[in-house]
Design an enzyme around this catalytic site. Sequence first.
Site, PDB file in Angstrom:
ATOM      1  N   GLU A   9     -13.645 -99.887  79.359  1.00  0.00           N
ATOM      2  CA  GLU A   9     -12.464-100.642  78.999  1.00  0.00           C
ATOM      3  C   GLU A   9     -12.096 -99.808  77.390  1.00  0.00           C
ATOM      4  OE1 GLU A   9     -10.629-102.060  80.808  1.00  0.00           O
ATOM      5  OE2 GLU A   9     -12.451-102.305  82.320  1.00  0.00           O
TER       6      GLU A   9
ATOM      7  N   MET B 188     -10.110-105.809  81.621  1.00  0.00           N
ATOM      8  CA  MET B 188      -8.846-105.186  81.463  1.00  0.00           C
ATOM      9  C   MET B 188      -8.730-104.524  80.122  1.00  0.00           C
ATOM     10  SD  MET B 188      -5.695-104.427  82.444  1.00  0.00           S
ATOM     11  CE  MET B 188      -4.481-103.682  81.505  1.00  0.00           C
ATOM     12  N   GLU B 189      -7.916-103.501  80.046  1.00  0.00           N
ATOM     13  CA  GLU B 189      -8.244-102.782  78.729  1.00  0.00           C
ATOM     14  C   GLU B 189      -6.988-103.115  77.670  1.00  0.00           C
ATOM     15  OE1 GLU B 189      -6.033 -99.739  81.832  1.00  0.00           O
ATOM     16  OE2 GLU B 189      -7.578-101.473  81.774  1.00  0.00           O
ATOM     17  N   ASN B 190      -6.363-104.143  77.714  1.00  0.00           N
ATOM     18  CA  ASN B 190      -5.386-104.561  76.738  1.00  0.00           C
ATOM     19  C   ASN B 190      -5.773-104.062  75.462  1.00  0.00           C
ATOM     20  OD1 ASN B 190      -4.214-106.475  78.697  1.00  0.00           O
ATOM     21  ND2 ASN B 190      -6.101-107.682  78.273  1.00  0.00           N
TER      22      ASN B 190
END
Length: 939
Positions: free
Chosen positions: A341, A306-308
């Site tokens: 990501e 996940m690319e937070n």
Amino acid sequence: MFGLLLVLCVLLPPSPGAQIPNQGQPKHPPIATNGERFPWDQMRLPQTISPLHYDLTIHPNLTTQDFTGVVRISLDVHEDTSAVILHAKQMEISNVLLLAPEGARPLKVLEYPGFHQLALISDSVLTKGRKYEVQLEFAANLSDSFHGFYKSSYRTSSGEVRTLASTQFEATFARGAFPCFDEPAFKANFTVQIIREPRHIAVSNMPKVKTVVLPGDLLEDHFDTTVKMSTYLVAYIVSDFLSVSRTTQHGVKISIYAVPEKINQTAFALDAAVKLLDFYDDYFDIPYPLPKQDLAAIPDFQSGAMENWGLTTYRETGLLFDPDKSSASDKLSITKVIAHELAHQWFGNLVTMEWWNDLWLNEGFAKFMEFISLDITYPELHVDDFFLNKCFEAMEVDSLSSSHPVSTPVENPTQIQEMFDDVSYDKGACILNMLRDFLTPEAFEIGIIRYLKRYSYQNTVNSHLWESLTDVSDDLDDLDEGRMKHFEFCSRRKLQSGTSKWYSDDELDVRAIMDTWTLQEGFPLVTVEVKGREVRLSQERFLRTDDHSLTEGFLWQIPLTYMTSASNTIHRFLLKTKSDVLYLPEEVEWVKFNVNMSGYYMVHYAGDGWNSIIKLLQHNHKALSGNDRASLIQNVFQLVSVGKVSLDTALELSLYLSNETEIMAVTRGFGELVPLYKLMEKRDMTVLEKQMKGYIVELFRDLIDQQQWSDSGSVSERVLRSYLLLFACFMNYEPCVRKAIQLFSQWKESDGTVSLPVDVSMAVFVIGARTPEGWDFLFEKYRNSLQMSLKSRYKSAMAISPLQDKLQWMMEQSLHGEVMKTQDLPDVVVSVAKNPRGYKLAWDFLRASWVTLVKKFDLGSNALSYMVTGVTNQYSTREMLQEIRSFFDSLTEETGSQMRCIQQTYETIEDNIRWTDTNLPLLQSWLNKRSRRATHEDL
């Protein structure tokens, strides 16, 4: 096991009478939980108010596994209103205040769970143009799924279980962690504080600026304020992780976080992240805007990663690498997921789609940039050898009538979740690759840089991208020498003879072309018929159905490429109409369209076209590239399924594979041939199944025999070796089985201390897992291993064992989640479903566990969809179709009856039934003839 297709599913459009939550507007006026009418009746939030800034304090208790918090949100009022509508899901809300210049006052709170919405009601009007703040206190349990603010755990080598808490907010799960405006267009700044015990650390999107000591032996970490961003990108983790760090050439601090006993497996990821972030900084010509980028390996994590912004999160297998025990394919997949990501830090984070209907603007680009970035930063990985498979996987789902356009309307959270599929990711990447080839790499890069700079910190729709990619020639003329050298470097492996532009600038309308690829589902089949120097072209939708009315009304603007026997030059032609004619300068022996399969379309060679191709492949297959050969294999076998080509023709073409050595063409050969005998397995057609398996082994026997039981060679050679030896052992090819038994015995006798060649270890483990003693030994190694890629290979080998009691136990243990992680359950179930001794077990398990699976993985998740399609997609009898229909028809909307993956399942089985009814007699006849011919040749 055999590069299984991950077919994710999308939600069917709701019927006119459907009830919430599967509609954007309820049938009746919404009623709040207290019985009052709720003041808003739409799934999407109103545009009357937008957030400017969140001040968020979170206090997770890892002992009681719950959390409390307070959030203060600064608001910008665009229209007079007395209600603030925002999101909150499954949390207790208290002490809600309006903070205005004239003082604080309480707000009335109404809750409508159907839309996950809160209404904060003011007794006076909030005036347009004024700034206000609202403050809410909240409490909730840590989620026991893989979304929201959820609990995770891991076991140390001494057996101690340790707990942590981590976030996964994409797409609509921030609302389960704190009250917020949980839609991507409501961008704001976030200032986060996290309260923790001293034995833990906390990380978030931004660097920590200070820690405050609180009563009760607690600490409060204060993090710097973020840039303007969407709620789904907010992230925080409370854990006992350790970290390693380095600084990029551009001054960004990169840190890798992992559980303490695995921190020694982070060196490769740290090097890759530093190299790739520097690459993107230069490629996009936009500095990465944050001071740090953390990459965290989470023990329980359902997505790949996940690319937070500033805190990307990963499965442990997606980040941790041991040079002595990880395979070549591990290195490739870890590097790709990090590249994906980090590309999102620009595509998705800096510039974000306005709504989830254009998710592909995030995911298609990130998937595409994996290959662009690694081609340049890690040329030794030969990532080009693997891109084509993304297009094949996308076409598999995109050839069904239940597919959807790349950009398609979605409303509720389940529909949004189901956008995360092969169409958004892989088709998105493939049409971008086609556009790049069409515009030239230089023009394409200029256009996307323009797009990113123009819309930084904003939200976009499809048309914004197309506008940015149109009329880029002026920008190219103005480039300085340094930038031109950069282009030459970035394009070095792409430039070929004959790649000049195929359009005049005043005629170029990128939007008109690309709307045909993004606003309608499916893809074209181009039929080519050569008559002398005349090449007749026509297009239609490729669709695996016997309802031909479903193919009508589709038209694409197709950037065709082709080469001929007369020249290596790549010729180009933009096909805008249903049919057209082009003329060759001379008559040719053969013509090959879709050079290197740079275009997202299939080709049918009518008349004598396929015979010419077959003749070429049999006598001089290297006249075409490996990608060209792979695309021909895929095209011809897929054309059998729609009745355009006879099975005999496809099988005759496959004969050339006995001389094939390149990975993409070899694996595509397996990809088309293996499913044929898999259909027979589930029909108990033992004799024909054995014949088909024998043909495949015979086809690749020489290549299998050439494989060394070592780790030598390039990444592509090593990946292919793993693939071939695993297949050979699984097929009981005697030389392979004999060697694998020998190696497994040595390894087992040494209690696992003898070092096996990494690339062949999977084949060895598969043979070992065939006996109860070998299986139990592998399980003990699995349970005690801290090396993630090795652990993954143990698990995969155990799941394709013929021992049915072990297969059943694995699925049950994975669901339970203590000995085997629940995050791995989808892979376990689908592996068991592909196992000839396990497919019925997998179907029975899926049915029996359905309610639990829906609760754990959420409706719309790719995990649930993967299990549905992976368990059912090889059945080909009316009886089994009826059994599957009977189960899914018994579901309610709340338990998944509306999911499009169920429709995909029905379509796939119907297609399998049609194929087997039509082609099994032909297959039997061809194999018999082939066998007689081989016998005659031996005599």
